[in-house]
Design an enzyme around this catalytic site. Structure first.
Site, PDB file in Angstrom:
ATOM      1  N   LYS A  73       0.838  -1.214   0.000  1.00 40.48           N
ATOM      2  CA  LYS A  73       0.000   0.000   0.000  1.00 40.48           C
ATOM      3  C   LYS A  73       0.867   1.256   0.000  1.00 40.48           C
ATOM      4  O   LYS A  73       0.631   2.177  -0.782  1.00 40.48           O
ATOM      5  CB  LYS A  73      -0.933  -0.006   1.230  1.00 40.48           C
ATOM      6  CG  LYS A  73      -2.074  -1.025   1.109  1.00 40.48           C
ATOM      7  CD  LYS A  73      -2.854  -1.209   2.408  1.00 40.48           C
ATOM      8  CE  LYS A  73      -3.914  -2.287   2.255  1.00 40.48           C
ATOM      9  NZ  LYS A  73      -4.669  -2.571   3.473  1.00 40.48           N
ATOM     10  N   GLN A 117      -4.299  -1.212   9.726  1.00 46.54           N
ATOM     11  CA  GLN A 117      -4.343  -2.539   9.104  1.00 46.54           C
ATOM     12  C   GLN A 117      -4.999  -3.548  10.051  1.00 46.54           C
ATOM     13  O   GLN A 117      -4.653  -3.633  11.227  1.00 46.54           O
ATOM     14  CB  GLN A 117      -2.910  -2.988   8.729  1.00 46.54           C
ATOM     15  CG  GLN A 117      -2.857  -4.290   7.957  1.00 46.54           C
ATOM     16  CD  GLN A 117      -3.525  -4.228   6.590  1.00 46.54           C
ATOM     17  OE1 GLN A 117      -3.591  -3.185   5.958  1.00 46.54           O
ATOM     18  NE2 GLN A 117      -4.037  -5.360   6.134  1.00 46.54           N
ATOM     19  N   ASP A 140     -10.414   3.854   4.457  1.00 50.22           N
ATOM     20  CA  ASP A 140     -10.925   2.484   4.385  1.00 50.22           C
ATOM     21  C   ASP A 140     -12.452   2.456   4.330  1.00 50.22           C
ATOM     22  O   ASP A 140     -13.048   1.437   3.973  1.00 50.22           O
ATOM     23  CB  ASP A 140     -10.496   1.707   5.646  1.00 50.22           C
ATOM     24  CG  ASP A 140      -9.378   0.714   5.377  1.00 50.22           C
ATOM     25  OD1 ASP A 140      -9.277   0.212   4.250  1.00 50.22           O
ATOM     26  OD2 ASP A 140      -8.611   0.455   6.327  1.00 50.22           O
TER      27      ASP A 140
HETATM   28  N1  GUN Z   1      -7.239  -6.322   6.239  1.00 55.44           N
HETATM   29  C1  GUN Z   1      -7.723  -7.003   5.169  1.00 55.44           C
HETATM   30  N2  GUN Z   1      -8.303  -6.159   4.291  1.00 55.44           N
HETATM   31  C2  GUN Z   1      -8.182  -4.923   4.815  1.00 55.44           C
HETATM   32  C3  GUN Z   1      -8.589  -3.628   4.347  1.00 55.44           C
HETATM   33  O1  GUN Z   1      -9.188  -3.457   3.282  1.00 55.44           O
HETATM   34  N3  GUN Z   1      -8.273  -2.593   5.179  1.00 55.44           N
HETATM   35  C4  GUN Z   1      -7.632  -2.773   6.365  1.00 55.44           C
HETATM   36  N4  GUN Z   1      -7.390  -1.687   7.094  1.00 55.44           N
HETATM   37  N5  GUN Z   1      -7.256  -3.956   6.812  1.00 55.44           N
HETATM   38  C5  GUN Z   1      -7.523  -5.017   6.027  1.00 55.44           C
END
Ligand code: GUN
Length: 323
Positions: A73, A117, A140
């Site tokens: 990311k 995350q 998110d």
């Molecule tokens: N863990 C798995 N998918 C995601 C996501 O889209 N965002 C976040 N913050 N954590 C994740």
């Protein structure tokens, strides 16, 4: 949310990889196209704001999958001209350290987007953490205010993986209005928001979960089947209506020890296991489901790259909201 028309423009020939029966929907290619557009919008916003939009990512603990996702990311953010910052917090630190970090990022005008995350290690209250993020920086789309807006059909930040699913379906002009969609899995990250997005596009949506009876039969009723349950190779041909679109959101890490028997025959998975000792598999048994599907996504190279592309879009959007 994607509009009724094709948001991403299919004004030129669709790039398709043809398997024996199904069109393989290429998420990696679409993600590259979207990232090019984001690079342009990032440059425009940077000029207008007089500063580079910044995505701040919180990573708690040392889960290898989470480390890999966070790395991809922030790297992708830098590649399109955004600033990507990671705050790593050891798993055994007090949960207050994360809450404090989020609070500082909320109040820091240099930070435009905040991402924590998931999953968080034991001892953390994920709901409390997500509720504490400034909804205008919540790239998110997990804050309850943003969840509410999405479900009302006036989204601010669409959660990244569901946005990627819709982008891919649009790119391949998969019809949604009036069609039956079945979503396997009711998570807050994928299942629920993807069901809301499909509903807003006039699909008739069934949201399935571990207590759903006759799962295969319900799935066989789907024109559009979204699999997001975290069980490698669970969706076989028996689940797929002839001519359906099958979108695989699962990313399961396989080793020789945990591989389900029916996937051990897959040439791609066997080759990866022999080469690296591990392989990625989706929730769909690709080779089997592709015999019935008209469209299908691969893993890797399907929805995964789009999650990152959508996060970058949301970060630029956050920066322009702050302007
Ligand atoms: N863990 C798995 N998918 C995601 C996501 O889209 N965002 C976040 N913050 N954590 C994740």
């Amino acid at each position: 949310m994607a509009g009724q028309s094709d948001r991403y423009g299919t004004g030129y020939a669709l790039p398709v990889m043809q398997s024996t029966a199904a069109i393989v929907m290429d998420g990696a290619l679409l993600a590259r196209e979207l990232r090019e557009k984001t690079r342009e919008s990032a440059a425009r916003v940077t000029k207008a704001l007089g500063k580079t939009p910044c995505l701040k990512v919180f990573l708690v603990g040392d889960d290898p999958a989470s480390q890999a996702y966070v790395g991809s990311k922030t790297r992708a953010a830098e590649e399109v001209g955004l600033q990507g910052e990671t705050l790593r917090i050891p798993a055994d630190e007090s949960p207050d350290r994360l809450l404090d970090g989020v609070s500082r990022a909320n109040n820091d005008p240099a930070v435009d987007g905040i991402l924590v995350q998931l999953p968080l290690p034991p001892g953390h209250d994920a709901t409390r953490v997500l509720d504490s993020i400034d909804p205008l920086k919540d790239v998110d789309g997990f804050h309850p205010e943003n969840v509410g807006l999405l479900h009302q059909g006036r989204p601010r930040f669409v959660p990244c993986t569901p946005a990627g699913v819709l982008a891919l379906l649009d790119r391949y002009a998969v019809p949604l209005a009036g069609r039956r969609a079945v979503v396997l899995g009711r998570s807050d990250i994928v299942g629920k928001p993807v069901a809301a997005l499909l509903t807003a596009r006039d699909a008739t949506v069934t949201l399935c979960h571990s207590k759903t009876r006759d799962l295969a039969a319900v799935c066989r009723g789907a024109d559009v089947l979204i699999a997001a349950i975290g069980r490698p190779g669970f969706v076989t041909r028996e689940f797929v209506k002839e001519g359906a679109a099958v979108v695989d959101v699962g990313i399961n890490r396989l080793t020789p020890e945990n591989i389900p028997q029916h996937l051990a025959q897959s040439p791609r998975i066997r080759a990866a296991l022999e080469l690296k000792g591990r392989a990625l598999a989706g929730d769909v048994d690709f080779d089997d489901a592709a015999k019935a599907a008209r469209w299908i996504t691969p893993v890797p190279g399907g929805v995964g790259p789009l999650t990152v592309a959508m996060l970058l879009e949301n970060t630029v959007k956050a920066a322009s909201l702050h302007a």
